[in-house]
Enzyme design. Structure first.
Site, PDB file in Angstrom:
ATOM      1  N   ARG A  71     -11.000 -27.923  35.384  1.00 18.18           N
ATOM      2  CA  ARG A  71     -12.360 -27.694  35.884  1.00 18.18           C
ATOM      3  C   ARG A  71     -12.528 -28.316  37.270  1.00 18.18           C
ATOM      4  NH1 ARG A  71     -15.348 -25.111  32.033  1.00 18.18           N
ATOM      5  NH2 ARG A  71     -14.916 -25.555  29.848  1.00 18.18           N
ATOM      6  N   ASP A 102     -18.070 -18.443  35.884  1.00 15.26           N
ATOM      7  CA  ASP A 102     -18.950 -18.491  37.058  1.00 15.26           C
ATOM      8  C   ASP A 102     -18.584 -19.618  38.023  1.00 15.26           C
ATOM      9  OD1 ASP A 102     -19.792 -20.186  35.017  1.00 15.26           O
ATOM     10  OD2 ASP A 102     -21.908 -20.044  35.532  1.00 15.26           O
ATOM     11  N   THR A 124     -14.548 -15.647  30.193  1.00 24.89           N
ATOM     12  CA  THR A 124     -15.210 -16.693  29.412  1.00 24.89           C
ATOM     13  C   THR A 124     -15.365 -16.226  27.976  1.00 24.89           C
ATOM     14  OG1 THR A 124     -17.276 -17.865  28.984  1.00 24.89           O
ATOM     15  CG2 THR A 124     -17.471 -15.857  30.247  1.00 24.89           C
ATOM     16  N   ASP A 126     -17.689 -17.181  26.281  1.00 21.97           N
ATOM     17  CA  ASP A 126     -19.134 -17.158  26.086  1.00 21.97           C
ATOM     18  C   ASP A 126     -19.764 -15.791  26.374  1.00 21.97           C
ATOM     19  OD1 ASP A 126     -18.833 -19.799  25.536  1.00 21.97           O
ATOM     20  OD2 ASP A 126     -19.937 -20.564  27.268  1.00 21.97           O
ATOM     21  N   ASP A 128     -21.010 -14.676  29.036  1.00 22.52           N
ATOM     22  CA  ASP A 128     -22.287 -14.800  29.736  1.00 22.52           C
ATOM     23  C   ASP A 128     -22.184 -14.518  31.232  1.00 22.52           C
ATOM     24  OD1 ASP A 128     -20.879 -17.055  30.373  1.00 22.52           O
ATOM     25  OD2 ASP A 128     -22.480 -18.484  29.930  1.00 22.52           O
ATOM     26  N   ARG A 170     -22.149 -22.498  25.669  1.00 18.73           N
ATOM     27  CA  ARG A 170     -22.874 -23.558  26.377  1.00 18.73           C
ATOM     28  C   ARG A 170     -24.304 -23.154  26.729  1.00 18.73           C
ATOM     29  NH1 ARG A 170     -19.620 -26.698  30.308  1.00 18.73           N
ATOM     30  NH2 ARG A 170     -18.697 -24.682  30.750  1.00 18.73           N
TER      31      ARG A 170
HETATM   32  O1  F6P Z   1     -15.430 -22.029  28.320  1.00 18.30           O
HETATM   33  C1  F6P Z   1     -16.685 -22.015  27.773  1.00 18.30           C
HETATM   34  C2  F6P Z   1     -16.784 -23.132  26.772  1.00 18.30           C
HETATM   35  O2  F6P Z   1     -15.875 -22.924  25.724  1.00 18.30           O
HETATM   36  C3  F6P Z   1     -18.190 -23.321  26.239  1.00 18.30           C
HETATM   37  O3  F6P Z   1     -18.478 -22.475  25.146  1.00 18.30           O
HETATM   38  C4  F6P Z   1     -18.190 -24.775  25.882  1.00 18.30           C
HETATM   39  O4  F6P Z   1     -19.490 -25.312  25.967  1.00 18.30           O
HETATM   40  C5  F6P Z   1     -17.311 -25.389  26.928  1.00 18.30           C
HETATM   41  O5  F6P Z   1     -16.453 -24.373  27.377  1.00 18.30           O
HETATM   42  C6  F6P Z   1     -16.484 -26.551  26.448  1.00 18.30           C
HETATM   43  O6  F6P Z   1     -15.782 -27.080  27.522  1.00 18.30           O
HETATM   44  P1  F6P Z   1     -14.595 -28.123  27.386  1.00 18.30           P
HETATM   45  O7  F6P Z   1     -13.398 -27.373  26.881  1.00 18.30           O
HETATM   46  O8  F6P Z   1     -14.410 -28.628  28.774  1.00 18.30           O
HETATM   47  O9  F6P Z   1     -15.015 -29.160  26.400  1.00 18.30           O
END
Ligand code: F6P
Length: 341
Positions: A71, A102, A124, A126, A128, A170
């Site tokens: 990230r 995004d 994603t 998600d 979204d 999320r």
């Molecule tokens: O990639 C999206 C997601 O899976 C969301 O659904 C979730 O909130 C987030 O990533 C979790 O992120 P991480 O893997 O950094 O804990």
């Protein structure tokens, strides 16, 4: 032509298939591909190496990402964007394919505005992201979540329990709504359309009266119960059962339900389990097609675009589309909430 490819943000089923598609199409067009490791971190640190189709030939069904992801956001680093541009130059890249959500596509857009030759692939679980009907990995996450909700429902029925299942997402409730509805859940709570904890209690009381001993409630990770209207308050206006800091939505709801209804309740947070799984057939096919189309766009000199799923096909749309959010719409919500009972 030398094409770089990177994966940014949370991993997702189909990422390896996208790379496989990109390398296949690139090699067929006489181009070569360089893997940038761990997302934008790899471009900031010049962590990159050539890849060939034979490296990815067998990875069509592998979950996760062989390229690695992170990230890391160059826009948050001092001179980050300039460093990325310099490294694009020094690695000799003629084009860059950025596969991400995004955040990743936001960096891709800035690079594109700065004159870099970038192509996006929206990604994603998600679902979204605007501009694409679906994002690859979404249906695999839905399948996996659906199977787990069904399995929790089975044990719930055996023990006459209420099962609360929290599902990732999320900001948007797509995975929860689709997986919960597909598994026949009694209610799904998503961030887009407010359903109070008191609505859940009401439904469970009705089901109890009707002799239904077991229920399944799905709640999206993104739902916020803070200061929800209708939750009982004490004379100091504190919620009678407050959500503890860091407590999951599932565990909060389970505590509330047991206290208010006396129904034996269990909470499960599916978390990352739905993300690391092997892609389903749809995601494999769309992913290799998306990767191949991105490489074709690079070869054809069409930059500043992202490859998007539109209907049964793939289209090139402006990269800026990938930085806009897509939430569960009213029509979809209404068409599925009629089954909550
Ligand atoms: O990639 C999206 C997601 O899976 C969301 O659904 C979730 O909130 C987030 O990533 C979790 O992120 P991480 O893997 O950094 O804990």
């Amino acid at each position: 032509m030398k094409i770089g490819i990177l994966n940014g943000g949370g991993d997702c089923a189909g990422l390896n298939a996208v790379t496989r598609g990109a390398v296949r199409a690139a090699e067929d067009a006489g181009d070569s591909v360089v893997a940038i490791r761990r997302g934008w971190a790899g471009l900031l640190e010049k962590d990159a190496s050539p890849i060939t189709y034979s490296d990815f030939e067998m990875l069509i069904g592998e979950g996760g990402t062989a390229l690695g992801t992170s990230r890391t956001n160059p826009l948050k680093r001092e001179h980050g964007l300039e460093v990325v541009s310099q490294n694009i130059r020094s690695l000799g890249l003629d084009a860059l394919i950025a596969v991400g959500g995004d955040d990743t596509l936001g960096v891709a857009r800035e690079l594109s505005l700065a004159g870099e030759k970038v192509i996006g692939v929206p990604k994603t679980i998600d679902n979204d992201l605007a501009g694409t009907d679906y994002s690859f990995g979404f249906f695999t996450a839905v399948d996996e979540a659906m199977r787990m909700i069904e399995s929790l429902a089975t044990t719930g029925r055996s023990h006459s329990r209420t099962m609360i299942v929290e599902v990732m997402g999320r900001d948007a409730g797509w995975i929860s709504l689709y997986a919960g509805s597909a598994a026949g859940a009694n209610m799904v709570l998503i961030p887009e359309f407010r359903t109070g904890a008191d609505d859940v209690i009401k439904l469970l009381e009705e089901r109890k009266k009707a002799g239904k001993r077991s229920s399944v409630i799905v709640v999206a990770e993104g739902v916020s119960f803070v200061q929800r209207e209708g939750v009982e308050k004490d004379e100091f206006d504190h919620e009678l059962i407050a959500k503890a800091p860091g407590e999951s939505n599932a565990s909060y709801l389970a505590r509330l339900i047991e206290e208010r209804t006396g129904l034996e309740t269990r909470a499960t947070v599916l978390g990352h389990t739905i993300r690391g799984t092997r892609p389903n057939a749809y995601d494999r096919i769309m992913s290799i097609r998306l990767g191949a189309r991105a490489a074709a766009a690079a070869h054809g000199g069409r930059f500043g675009v992202m490859v998007a799923i539109r209907g049964a096909g793939i289209e090139e749309v402006p990269l800026t589309e990938g930085t806009k959010k897509k939430f569960v719409d009213e029509e979809t919500w209404k068409s599925l909430r009629i089954f909550f009972s």
